[in-house]
Scaffold this motif. Structure first.
Motif, PDB file in Angstrom:
ATOM      1  N   CYS A  53      29.248  15.529   7.875  1.00  0.00           N
ATOM      2  CA  CYS A  53      30.569  16.047   8.252  1.00  0.00           C
ATOM      3  C   CYS A  53      30.818  15.780   9.732  1.00  0.00           C
ATOM      4  CB  CYS A  53      30.652  17.544   7.967  1.00  0.00           C
ATOM      5  SG  CYS A  53      32.167  18.298   8.621  1.00  0.00           S
ATOM      6  N   CYS A  56      30.903  19.636  11.458  1.00  0.00           N
ATOM      7  CA  CYS A  56      29.721  20.521  11.512  1.00  0.00           C
ATOM      8  C   CYS A  56      28.418  19.757  11.304  1.00  0.00           C
ATOM      9  CB  CYS A  56      29.851  21.648  10.492  1.00  0.00           C
ATOM     10  SG  CYS A  56      29.662  21.082   8.791  1.00  0.00           S
ATOM     11  N   ARG A  58      26.893  18.716   8.790  1.00  0.00           N
ATOM     12  CA  ARG A  58      26.053  18.936   7.606  1.00  0.00           C
ATOM     13  C   ARG A  58      26.069  17.702   6.697  1.00  0.00           C
ATOM     14  NH1 ARG A  58      28.300  23.641   3.847  1.00  0.00           N
ATOM     15  NH2 ARG A  58      29.542  24.197   5.656  1.00  0.00           N
ATOM     16  N   CYS A  69      33.251  17.911   5.499  1.00  0.00           N
ATOM     17  CA  CYS A  69      32.776  18.661   4.342  1.00  0.00           C
ATOM     18  C   CYS A  69      33.944  19.476   3.790  1.00  0.00           C
ATOM     19  CB  CYS A  69      31.604  19.572   4.724  1.00  0.00           C
ATOM     20  SG  CYS A  69      32.054  20.967   5.761  1.00  0.00           S
ATOM     21  N   CYS A  72      35.065  22.555   5.996  1.00  0.00           N
ATOM     22  CA  CYS A  72      35.755  22.147   7.229  1.00  0.00           C
ATOM     23  C   CYS A  72      37.145  21.598   6.908  1.00  0.00           C
ATOM     24  CB  CYS A  72      34.934  21.118   8.000  1.00  0.00           C
ATOM     25  SG  CYS A  72      33.505  21.837   8.852  1.00  0.00           S
TER      26      CYS A  72
END
Ligand SMILES: [Zn+2]
Length: 278
Positions: A53, A56, A58, A69, A72
Motif C-alpha cells: 500500500c 501504510c 502493508r 489497501c 486506506c
C-alpha cells in the motif's frame, strides 16, 4: 543487462523546453531512471509478486484506487469519489475525509483546459500540475481556458462544458497516434465561451469577482512524445496475468509504455514491486 528493482509509481513526466518533447523517468522506490534513452531497446519488466500500500505500506493481494489497501482507499480523501467528480465536493458539508488534505489540495487555484488527446476534451487540474497532467493524458496540444479558486469550482465549470465537449480520452485511439491532427483549440475555446456565456456569468455571480477567471490570451502548448512506432492494434499488458513482460520499447505516451508486444499502463500498477532489466 542492467537491473533496477523497487516499488513502482507513476512515471515522472516533464516537458523539455527546446523541442516540446515529453521526457519520462521510471520511479522505483526513490530511484529514478531516464526512459527516453531506452526507446528502441529491449526491456524486461517482472512483477515480483508483492504489492505494498502506498500509504501504510502493508502487503496487499489487490490494489485499490491505484495503489492502496482497501482500508486506506476507504479513508483517504485522495481516493474519494469527489476527486474524480469535483462537482460533488462535500467539504462545505463538513464530511471531507481529511479536511486538512482538502484545504491543501482542493482549496487552491485550478486550471480548466482544453486538450487534444485523439479528440478535443475538457479537463481540470491543479495549477501546479501543468503540464504534467496533459502529458499523463497523452495530449498533443493543450490550452488553459479558466483559472478558478477551488477544485469544486473547476468541477462546476467542467460540468458546464461537458454538454458541449467530451471530458474523456479514448486511450486506445490516443495510443494509435494517427488521430492527432492539430485542432484549433483557441477557436474551440471561443465557441464554448459563446455557447456558455450565460452559465459562466451565473457562476461568476454565485462565487464573486475574481474566482472564475477566463484566460483569453493563453498560447497552445504543443507536446511531442518519444514514440518510434505506434501500434496498429492496442493490446493491454497486465502484471496480474503476465508477471514477466519482455519486449522492445517502441515509445512512451501518456502513462503507457508502448512495447512491440502490447502497451503497459504504468500508473495502473503503482505500488507493485517490480524488476526492470534494460
Ligand atoms: Zn494502506
Amino acid at each position: 543487462m542492467n537491473e533496477k528493482q523497487g516499488q513502482l509509481s507513476k512515471m515522472i513526466a516533464s516537458l523539455s523546453a527546446d523541442e516540446s518533447l515529453a521526457t519520462y523517468q521510471m520511479a522505483l522506490d526513490d530511484q529514478r531512471l531516464d526512459l527516453n534513452p531506452l526507446i528502441g531497446q529491449k526491456i524486461q519488466l517482472s512483477f515480483l509478486g508483492a504489492i505494498n500500500c502506498q500509504n501504510c505500506n502493508r502487503l496487499i493481494k489487490k490494489s485499490y484506487s491505484g495503489g492502496f489497501c482497501f482500508p486506506c482507499a476507504q479513508k483517504l480523501a485522495q481516493c474519494d469519489l469527489c476527486i474524480m467528480k469535483p462537482e460533488t465536493c462535500h467539504y462545505d458539508a463538513g464530511t471531507c475525509r481529511e479536511p486538512e488534505w482538502g484545504e491543501q489540495f482542493c482549496m487552491q487555484d485550478h486550471i480548466v483546459y482544453l486538450a487534444n488527446s485523439a479528440a478535443v476534451k475538457v479537463g481540470i487540474t491543479r495549477h501546479t500540475q501543468v503540464p504534467t497532467r496533459w502529458i499523463d493524458q497523452g495530449a498533443t496540444q493543450a490550452l488553459p481556458i479558466f483559472r478558478v479558486k477551488t477544485r469544486y469550482q473547476s468541477g462546476l465549470v467542467e460540468v458546464m462544458f461537458k454538454a458541449h465537449v467530451s471530458d474523456r480520452t479514448d486511450w486506445r485511439k490516443m495510443l494509435k497516434g494517427q488521430h492527432d491532427a492539430p485542432i484549433d483549440l483557441a477557436a474551440k475555446r471561443d465557441q464554448l465561451m459563446a455557447e456558455c456565456a450565460d452559465e459562466i456569468a451565473a457562476l461568476q455571480q454565485r462565487f464573486g469577482g475574481g474566482t472564475i477567471t477566463p484566460l483569453p490570451n493563453e498560447t497552445i502548448v504543443e507536446i511531442n512524445y518519444p514514440v518510434q512506432q505506434y501500434p496498429d492494434k492496442v493490446t493491454s499488458l497486465n502484471f496480474d496475468k503476465t508477471p514477466n513482460i519482455s519486449g522492445t520499447l517502441q515509445g512512451i505516451k501518456g502513462q503507457y509504455l508502448i512495447l512491440d508486444i502490447g502497451v503497459l499502463n504504468i500508473r495502473k500498477f503503482s505500488a507493485y514491486q517490480i524488476n526492470l532489466g534494460f
